[in-house]
Structures are given as structure tokens and as C-alpha cells.
Write a protein that holds these residues in place. Structure first.
Motif, PDB file in Angstrom:
ATOM      1  N   SER A 127      42.892  48.454  62.304  1.00 20.32           N
ATOM      2  CA  SER A 127      43.661  49.611  63.067  1.00 20.32           C
ATOM      3  C   SER A 127      42.542  50.218  63.542  1.00 20.32           C
ATOM      4  CB  SER A 127      44.416  50.506  62.218  1.00 20.32           C
ATOM      5  OG  SER A 127      43.551  51.326  61.113  1.00 20.32           O
ATOM      6  N   GLY A 128      41.128  50.171  63.077  1.00 23.15           N
ATOM      7  CA  GLY A 128      40.128  50.915  63.493  1.00 23.15           C
ATOM      8  C   GLY A 128      39.777  52.454  62.803  1.00 23.15           C
ATOM      9  N   ARG A 129      40.880  52.647  61.895  1.00 20.07           N
ATOM     10  CA  ARG A 129      40.669  53.907  61.020  1.00 20.07           C
ATOM     11  C   ARG A 129      39.346  53.894  60.132  1.00 20.07           C
ATOM     12  NH1 ARG A 129      46.238  53.297  61.172  1.00 20.07           N
ATOM     13  NH2 ARG A 129      46.430  51.992  59.359  1.00 20.07           N
ATOM     14  N   ILE A 130      38.993  52.400  59.794  1.00 18.12           N
ATOM     15  CA  ILE A 130      37.647  52.259  59.141  1.00 18.12           C
ATOM     16  C   ILE A 130      37.011  51.227  60.177  1.00 18.12           C
ATOM     17  CG2 ILE A 130      36.719  51.303  57.198  1.00 18.12           C
ATOM     18  CD1 ILE A 130      38.650  52.098  55.369  1.00 18.12           C
ATOM     19  N   LYS A 131      35.750  51.607  60.308  1.00 23.57           N
ATOM     20  CA  LYS A 131      34.872  50.862  61.185  1.00 23.57           C
ATOM     21  C   LYS A 131      33.943  49.636  60.454  1.00 23.57           C
ATOM     22  CE  LYS A 131      36.132  53.430  64.695  1.00 23.57           C
ATOM     23  NZ  LYS A 131      36.842  52.574  65.971  1.00 23.57           N
ATOM     24  N   ASN A 132      33.329  50.131  59.241  1.00 21.03           N
ATOM     25  CA  ASN A 132      32.386  49.243  58.405  1.00 21.03           C
ATOM     26  C   ASN A 132      32.386  49.221  57.269  1.00 21.03           C
ATOM     27  OD1 ASN A 132      30.396  47.597  60.603  1.00 21.03           O
ATOM     28  ND2 ASN A 132      30.840  49.506  61.542  1.00 21.03           N
ATOM     29  N   ILE A 133      32.594  48.470  56.542  1.00 17.23           N
ATOM     30  CA  ILE A 133      32.592  48.453  55.020  1.00 17.23           C
ATOM     31  C   ILE A 133      31.605  47.494  54.531  1.00 17.23           C
ATOM     32  CG2 ILE A 133      34.603  49.660  54.795  1.00 17.23           C
ATOM     33  CD1 ILE A 133      35.571  46.884  53.460  1.00 17.23           C
ATOM     34  N   LEU A 134      30.996  47.595  53.632  1.00 21.12           N
ATOM     35  CA  LEU A 134      30.567  46.496  52.525  1.00 21.12           C
ATOM     36  C   LEU A 134      31.367  46.259  51.426  1.00 21.12           C
ATOM     37  CD1 LEU A 134      26.579  47.364  52.517  1.00 21.12           C
ATOM     38  CD2 LEU A 134      27.898  45.566  54.102  1.00 21.12           C
ATOM     39  N   PHE A 135      31.804  44.931  51.335  1.00 25.37           N
ATOM     40  CA  PHE A 135      32.805  44.728  50.211  1.00 25.37           C
ATOM     41  C   PHE A 135      32.068  43.991  49.160  1.00 25.37           C
ATOM     42  CE2 PHE A 135      36.023  41.817  48.280  1.00 25.37           C
ATOM     43  CZ  PHE A 135      36.623  42.432  47.617  1.00 25.37           C
ATOM     44  N   ALA A 136      31.738  44.171  48.076  1.00 24.50           N
ATOM     45  CA  ALA A 136      31.053  43.790  47.105  1.00 24.50           C
ATOM     46  C   ALA A 136      31.680  43.623  45.770  1.00 24.50           C
ATOM     47  CB  ALA A 136      29.552  44.269  46.955  1.00 24.50           C
ATOM     48  N   ALA A 137      32.595  42.594  45.559  1.00 25.92           N
ATOM     49  CA  ALA A 137      33.326  42.442  44.222  1.00 25.92           C
ATOM     50  C   ALA A 137      32.180  41.956  43.017  1.00 25.92           C
ATOM     51  CB  ALA A 137      34.419  41.550  44.328  1.00 25.92           C
ATOM     52  N   THR A 138      32.807  42.372  41.988  1.00 27.55           N
ATOM     53  CA  THR A 138      31.783  42.080  40.859  1.00 27.55           C
ATOM     54  C   THR A 138      32.563  41.298  39.620  1.00 27.55           C
ATOM     55  OG1 THR A 138      32.257  44.176  39.880  1.00 27.55           O
ATOM     56  CG2 THR A 138      30.313  44.125  41.010  1.00 27.55           C
ATOM     57  N   GLY A 139      31.743  40.358  39.151  1.00 28.88           N
ATOM     58  CA  GLY A 139      32.008  39.639  38.163  1.00 28.88           C
ATOM     59  C   GLY A 139      31.455  39.396  36.987  1.00 28.88           C
ATOM     60  N   ALA A 140      32.004  39.677  35.710  1.00 26.54           N
ATOM     61  CA  ALA A 140      31.277  39.252  34.384  1.00 26.54           C
ATOM     62  C   ALA A 140      31.619  38.043  33.955  1.00 26.54           C
ATOM     63  CB  ALA A 140      31.952  40.281  33.475  1.00 26.54           C
ATOM     64  N   LEU A 141      30.578  37.001  33.969  1.00 26.97           N
ATOM     65  CA  LEU A 141      30.651  35.528  33.826  1.00 26.97           C
ATOM     66  C   LEU A 141      30.569  35.227  32.219  1.00 26.97           C
ATOM     67  CD1 LEU A 141      28.201  34.633  36.410  1.00 26.97           C
ATOM     68  CD2 LEU A 141      30.745  34.883  36.650  1.00 26.97           C
ATOM     69  N   LEU A 142      31.407  35.948  31.417  1.00 31.36           N
ATOM     70  CA  LEU A 142      31.503  35.550  29.898  1.00 31.36           C
ATOM     71  C   LEU A 142      32.625  34.695  29.494  1.00 31.36           C
ATOM     72  CD1 LEU A 142      32.742  38.559  27.898  1.00 31.36           C
ATOM     73  CD2 LEU A 142      33.239  38.147  30.429  1.00 31.36           C
ATOM     74  N   SER A 143      32.741  34.218  28.526  1.00 28.38           N
ATOM     75  CA  SER A 143      34.115  33.672  27.764  1.00 28.38           C
ATOM     76  C   SER A 143      33.951  34.257  26.521  1.00 28.38           C
ATOM     77  CB  SER A 143      33.904  32.265  27.629  1.00 28.38           C
ATOM     78  OG  SER A 143      32.916  31.684  26.835  1.00 28.38           O
ATOM     79  N   PRO A 144      35.226  34.052  25.658  1.00 25.48           N
ATOM     80  CA  PRO A 144      35.409  34.631  24.442  1.00 25.48           C
ATOM     81  C   PRO A 144      34.556  33.799  23.354  1.00 25.48           C
ATOM     82  CG  PRO A 144      37.553  34.137  25.503  1.00 25.48           C
ATOM     83  CD  PRO A 144      36.455  33.442  26.457  1.00 25.48           C
ATOM     84  N   THR A 145      34.302  32.666  23.565  1.00 28.70           N
ATOM     85  CA  THR A 145      33.428  31.877  22.652  1.00 28.70           C
ATOM     86  C   THR A 145      31.993  32.143  22.627  1.00 28.70           C
ATOM     87  OG1 THR A 145      34.932  29.771  22.990  1.00 28.70           O
ATOM     88  CG2 THR A 145      32.537  29.454  22.011  1.00 28.70           C
ATOM     89  N   VAL A 146      31.439  32.375  23.839  1.00 29.11           N
ATOM     90  CA  VAL A 146      30.013  32.756  23.803  1.00 29.11           C
ATOM     91  C   VAL A 146      29.901  34.394  23.457  1.00 29.11           C
ATOM     92  CG1 VAL A 146      29.413  30.972  25.598  1.00 29.11           C
ATOM     93  CG2 VAL A 146      30.018  33.067  26.353  1.00 29.11           C
ATOM     94  N   SER A 147      30.974  34.979  23.769  1.00 25.30           N
ATOM     95  CA  SER A 147      30.901  36.364  23.539  1.00 25.30           C
ATOM     96  C   SER A 147      30.827  36.749  21.922  1.00 25.30           C
ATOM     97  CB  SER A 147      32.108  37.271  24.172  1.00 25.30           C
ATOM     98  OG  SER A 147      32.162  38.705  23.967  1.00 25.30           O
ATOM     99  N   GLN A 148      31.743  35.981  21.386  1.00 24.85           N
ATOM    100  CA  GLN A 148      31.862  35.777  19.883  1.00 24.85           C
ATOM    101  C   GLN A 148      30.506  35.272  19.154  1.00 24.85           C
ATOM    102  OE1 GLN A 148      35.553  33.571  19.202  1.00 24.85           O
ATOM    103  NE2 GLN A 148      36.690  35.417  20.109  1.00 24.85           N
TER     104      GLN A 148
END
Length: 338
Positions: free
Chosen positions: A294-315
Motif C-alpha cells: 500500500s505504500g504505508r511502509i516504504k522500506n524495511i529490513l526483515f531479519a528473522a532469527t533461528g536457534a539451531l539446536l536440538s533437544p539431544t545436543v542441548s541435553q
């Protein structure tokens, strides 16, 4: 092109998007931006995992319908989720007869999927590519933490996995919003071992990718309406802003976090905020993309984040490596801002 950042000469277009969610997401401040709400956590299926499959199936179907697209219009479908072997995606989209690329980037899956879809279309390898992802509170909770009926105490740093999904289609032709550029994230591990404090684990990865984009492009926070992270929550968002301040850059007035936006922390007991692949995906597909269109927002940076763990390695006492992938989205197709 720099080592991690690509600015597209012919920016591809996001031609459609759809967001689906659950009851808790509908009760949040952005509930009206979801295309479909599912009050039943099973989504009329027999198990929570089958219910999460439906989130992806719904998101793809609605996104196609909104743009009057058919399956045959999509050259490749890119998707992933939080579950072992990404079964939320593979079972969710198996009825779609589409070339498929499965990916895993934890809660940064939508930014990676959008990044790859954009590179495929901008590079001429596909005319139209689709990205989809999801998460479900019940499936993630019992996979990563404890049985749902255990009733264990959640620490204040813990986050609430969103029962939500998002899908979008990127085309080599179309109108706003455009994908102007992307930055591929690096794995960052600062030694955090607490699986109930993923915001602290992921904040350094978000800083790494966002700061690399600024270095590669010679742009600054002031060039953007918002710098949007995926689901750092209260703890991670504060840490990210503090790390940038330590490096002489203030992003507080521009920074938004999907994990802080999707729920009302005063009225909903979500502790440090939202998380899960569906958190950033639904906020992007349901709110930010229409606002950019719509143009109500002109420019954004979208930087989603991920924690690359598993239950096994965490334990086993391992620390939590994290990653953040960045996409520059704009209402404008033209020249670089500066």
C-alpha cells in the motif's frame, strides 16, 4: 555482489502472501491481519502434528487464491518448519504437485525461504517461487521442552511458540513490494546454553547479519522505516539494541520484533514474547507485506532469527548456534536510497 549481500538489478516482486494462525494469535494486537484463524489447536485433525500440517496447506492455498494463481503457476515451492525432518512441511504440502526444496533454518526459515525464492527468480532460474513455513505451540513444546501435560514452570526468558503459518510467492514480474536485496547470515555461537533463553542466543546472529548488510551497502538504519527481527523477544531485542549501541549505532527507534508484536505481553502470559517459524512468517505475510504494498511502509529490513539446536545436543550441554538471514523489502523498485 559482496560476499554475503546481493542487491538485485531487477528486483523481484512479492505477488501474494497469506497468514494463518490460532486462537492465541487472534487474541493478540494483530489478530485482524490473519487471513484465517483456527480456534481448534488440532485443526480438526487427530494429532497436533497433523494440525500443523494443515497450517501450511491453508497458507499455500489462500496465498494462491488471493492472487488467482494455480499450482501450475509456481515453479518451485520452498519450505521448512521446526519439527524433526521438517514433517510439518513435507506432510503439509505433499498434496501439491510442485517441485519442492526443503530447508531448515529454525525460526529464520521464512527469511531463508524468501531469500532463496528471490534469488531464484531474480537470477532467471524460476518465473515464480513460493516460500512457506509454520510452527505450532503444542508440537514444538513437547519436542523441544517437555510433555504438554507435565505443567512445568516456564522461566521469564522463555517464549511462546506461535501456532501460525505464512506463505508467499515471488515473481520476476509484478508490482510492489519488491525484494531489493538479501544478506545470507553466518552461524554465530556466543556460548549460550539455556534453551529457555533463545533470545540471548539469537541476538548476536541478528547483529552479525544486519551490520554486515549496512557495511556491504553503505546504508544505515535511518534509510529504513523499520528493522524487523524475527522473534528475539524481550531479552533478545534489548541485547540486540545494546550490541548496536556498543558499536556506535542506534537502532532503537527503527527496531521492531515480531515476537514482541504478535502478542500483548500485558494481557497474554507469553513471558518474553512469541517465537517459532510461524511468528515471523505470519507477521511478514499478514502485516508487513500488505503495508509495503500500500505504500504505508516504504522500506524495511526483515531479519528473522533461528536457534539451531536440538533437544539431544542441548541435553548434552552443547551451546546454541544461531543464524539470521536478511531481506530488504521496499515499496519502491528504483535506485538505491542514497
Amino acid at each position: 555482489m559482496h560476499k554475503a549481500t546481493t542487491i538485485f538489478d531487477q528486483p523481484p516482486s512479492i505477488v501474494t502472501s497469506a497468514a494463518v494462525g490460532g486462537k492465541t494469535e487472534n487474541e493478540g494486537p494483530f489478530g485482524k491481519y490473519f487471513d484465517k484463524i483456527n480456534d481448534d489447536p488440532y485443526l480438526t485433525a487427530d494429532t497436533f502434528e497433523q494440525g500443523e500440517n494443515q497450517l501450511q496447506k491453508q497458507a499455500v492455498r489462500i496465498a494462491l487464491e488471493k492472487a488467482n494463481l494455480k499450482e501450475d503457476d509456481i515453479d518451485v515451492l520452498i519450505g521448512g518448519d521446526l519439527l524433526d525432518q521438517c514433517v510439518g512441511t513435507t506432510y503439509g504440502v505433499r498434496d501439491y504437485d510442485l517441485p519442492f526444496l526443503g530447508i531448515y533454518a529454525a525460526c529464520s526459515t521464512m527469511s531463508e525461504g524468501l531469500l532463496l525464492a528471490s534469488m531464484l527468480t531474480a537470477g532467471g532460474f524460476a518465473d515464480m517461487a513460493m516460500a512457506v513455513t509454520s510452527s505450532h505451540f503444542c508440537t514444538a513444546e513437547r519436542q523441544y521442552r517437555m510433555p504438554l501435560n507435565y505443567g512445568g514452570q516456564r522461566p521469564p526468558t522463555a517464549q511462546w511458540t506461535a501456532t501460525a503459518g505464512g506463505a508467499l510467492a515471488v515473481s520476476s514480474k509484478g508490482s510492489a513490494p519488491y525484494v531489493r536485496g538479501v544478506t545470507i547470515g553466518r552461524i554465530v555461537d556466543m556460548g549460550v546454553t539455556d534453551a529457555n533463553n533463545m533470545g540471548a542466543a539469537m541476538a548476536p546472529a541478528a547483529f552479525s547479519t544486519i551490520s554486515e548488510f549496512f557495511t556491504d551497502t553503505d546504508l544505515s538504519p535511518e534509510d529504513f522505516d523499520h528493522i524487523v527481527t524475527g522473534d528475539l523477544g524481550k531479552v533478545g531485542s534489548r541485547l540486540l539494541c545494546e550490541i548496536f549501541e556498543h558499536e556506535g549505532m542506534d537502532i532503537r527507534s527503527r527496531h521492531l520484533d515480531c515476537g514482541l508484536m504478535i502478542y500483548d505481553s500485558e494481557k497474554q502470559d507469553v513471558h518474553s514474547g512469541g517465537s517459532g517459524c510461524g511468528c515471523a512468517a505470519s507477521m511478514l505475510c499478514g502485516y508487513f507485506i500488505p503495508e509495503l504494498r500500500s505504500g504505508r511502509i516504504k522500506n524495511i529490513l526483515f531479519a528473522a532469527t533461528g536457534a539451531l539446536l536440538s533437544p539431544t545436543v542441548s541435553q548434552q550441554g552443547e551451546s546454541i548456534p544461531s543464524v539470521s538471514h536478511l531481506v530488504w523489502l521496499s515499496h519502491e523498485k528504483g535506485s538505491v536510497i542514497k
